[in-house]
Design an enzyme around this catalytic site. Structure first.
Site, PDB file in Angstrom:
ATOM      1  N   HIS A   1      18.495 -18.004  82.881  1.00  0.00           N
ATOM      2  CA  HIS A   1      17.959 -16.925  81.676  1.00  0.00           C
ATOM      3  C   HIS A   1      19.105 -18.034  80.791  1.00  0.00           C
ATOM      4  CE1 HIS A   1      22.711 -15.449  82.688  1.00  0.00           C
ATOM      5  NE2 HIS A   1      23.260 -16.261  81.105  1.00  0.00           N
TER       6      HIS A   1
ATOM      7  N   ASP B   1      18.173 -16.229  89.619  1.00  0.00           N
ATOM      8  CA  ASP B   1      18.662 -16.090  87.925  1.00  0.00           C
ATOM      9  C   ASP B   1      19.160 -17.960  89.029  1.00  0.00           C
ATOM     10  OD1 ASP B   1      18.883 -16.498  85.372  1.00  0.00           O
ATOM     11  OD2 ASP B   1      21.222 -15.275  85.402  1.00  0.00           O
TER      12      ASP B   1
ATOM     13  N   SER C   1      27.602 -18.592  81.251  1.00  0.00           N
ATOM     14  CA  SER C   1      26.949 -18.593  82.171  1.00  0.00           C
ATOM     15  C   SER C   1      26.184 -20.132  82.830  1.00  0.00           C
ATOM     16  CB  SER C   1      25.597 -17.711  80.916  1.00  0.00           C
ATOM     17  OG  SER C   1      25.393 -16.323  81.268  1.00  0.00           O
TER      18      SER C   1
END
Length: 477
Positions: free
Chosen positions: A117, A147, A220
């Site tokens: 992402h 992911d 992230s």
């Protein structure tokens, strides 16, 4: 005060002071020192920025907006009262969207791991190293299901992280994150492992590591380290109701990420095993209904036609207790285990069917790229039948049976006050099984309903918008 008594007080004071120093030293020894770890690991942690070109829908000053699609009366009003300027052709202007994330270098020749992402749909990816130099990155491949994304930058002798074993990670163990929250490069936060094997909605192929490490936007894709300085996870998600950190962070186990990256590097894609079933958790009431000693396993709510499970003999209502010798404690354990197999490999399943244990050998298939969706069909006008559950049902039409891949069943036409209303059944829901028995028609449904036991959990298989699940209820005396 006498001299002996004064000496006694002084000795007591000295003893208390020494005890305090000892306790302070012990407390300092109990708290970990992260400085060496951070100094050694930070150079391999990178900042990742992306750029994406998007159509600009803003209206330039003095320019007539695009009035297509407005009701005629509004379009005429604007055309009369606004200056007549040429309209901008659609899509001739663009704006640039930017995002920030983190990552880490896993090989000295420039392979970088991050989250999917972070780099999804990016037109340009920039990797900024710890010395603030910037490198253009090439996207090797991504895996949205976990992911995970693998990047490649041109470089030699780049600093790398040490990779650990996430299987050996223990709940309560200290862990540390390095990343770029809100763009603040190489920020360090610490915490402990709160739980392992967590499953989140829409992420059935990742047994997440839950921590209380402070993670915010920009973290992230960054690494989660153990106290040996080894990467044990990729920081991926947080649970929040405020938009910020609330003490619940989730990391992808490094074992999962490395398996994905190896496949991406070799094949450019990820292959997973697939059974072709829809499963659900076994709660206390379902365990009682299916004759289990305790809640455990994965309950098969749906078997996809012509899938590996259907060909291998797995049936709706089976409870899978183990696969290849590994117990299925929670239903989420099954996708993790099946996903680790390759197309054609064997899955040895221990199941309970009609209260009896048995074994099945099933050759798994390859997980399709797209999720399988089953349409609900159109309702027919079959004869209705009412029953003690408080529902009016009708036979399924041939079209509905074909659409839902069912041999029988009933559709709910009306819900009255009673057990059905209490468990949330709605008109349009399809019931295929009642009390572990397949239903062929509305007449059969009514006959089975008459014989239902009281004050005991009874299971019912319900399909709503093509999705199947088992629910339970109890009939009072």
């Amino acid at each position: 005060m006498s001299i002996p008594r004064l000496k006694s007080y002084l000795m007591m004071f000295a003893a208390v002071l020494m005890l305090g120093q000892v306790l302070t030293a012990q407390a300092e020894e109990a708290l970990p020192d992260f400085t060496t770890l951070v100094e050694q690991a930070s150079p391999a942690v990178v900042n990742i920025s992306t750029k994406q070109k998007l159509p600009d829908r803003r209206i330039a000053a003095g320019q007539m907006p695009d009035l297509e699609g407005l009701p005629p009366m509004f379009r005429e009003f604007f055309e009369r009262n606004m200056p007549q300027q040429p309209r901008s052709p659609r899509g001739d202007r663009q704006r640039e969207a930017q995002s920030l994330g983190s990552g880490f270098i896993i090989s000295s020749d420039g392979y970088v791991l991050t989250n999917n992402h972070v780099v999804a749909d990016a037109d340009e990816i920039i990797v900024r190293l710890s010395d603030r130099s910037e490198l253009q990155a090439k996207l090797v491949g991504t895996d949205p299901r976990t992911d995970v994304a693998l990047l490649k930058v041109d470089g030699k002798n780049l600093p790398t992280v040490k990779l650990g074993d996430s299987e050996k990670l223990k709940v309560g163990e200290w862990v540390l994150a390095i990343g770029s929250p809100f763009g603040f490069d190489h920020s360090v936060t610490k915490g402990i492992v709160s739980a392992k094997g967590r499953t989140l909605p829409n992420d059935t192929y990742v047994p997440f590591i839950q921590t209380d490490v402070a993670i915010n936007p920009g973290n992230s894709g960054g690494p989660l380290f153990n106290m040996k300085g080894e990467v044990v996870g990729i920081n991926s998600q947080i649970f929040t109701r405020s938009g910020g950190f609330m003490g619940l962070s989730f990391a992808i186990p490094i074992d999962v990420a490395i398996d994905v990256s190896n496949q991406l590097k070799k094949d450019g894609k990820v292959s997973r095993g697939w059974l072709g079933v829809v499963i659900q958790e076994v709660n206390k009431d379902l365990a009682e209904s299916f004759g289990l000693d305790k809640p455990a396993g994965a309950l098969v709510a749906q078997v996809l036609e012509n899938g590996p499970a259907a060909k291998g003999g797995l049936q709706v209502g089976d409870v899978i207790l183990s696969m290849n010798g590994q117990p299925i404690v929670m239903s989420a354990d099954l996708p993790h285990l099946v996903g680790g197999l390759k197309d054609g490999e064997k899955a040895k399943l221990e199941i309970i069917r009609n209260g009896k244990r048995q074994n099945l050998d099933i050759s798994v298939g390859a997980l399709p790229d797209d999720d399988v969706e089953i349409g609900a069909g159109t309702e027919g006008g079959a004869e209705r039948s009412s029953n003690r559950l408080g529902v009016s049902v009708a036979d399924l039409t041939a079209e509905q049976k074909k659409s839902l891949e069912l041999k029988g069943g009933v559709v709910i036409k009306e819900v009255q006050d009673g057990p059905a209303a209490m468990i949330g059944l709605r008109p349009g829901d399809v019931i295929s099984h009642l009390n572990n028995q397949a239903i062929g028609s509305a007449k059969e449904f009514t006959e089975i309903a008459k014989e239902l036991p009281k004050n005991r959990s009874v299971s019912m298989r319900v399909l709503r918008q093509g999705r199947a699940s088992f629910i339970t209820f109890k009939l009072a005396e």
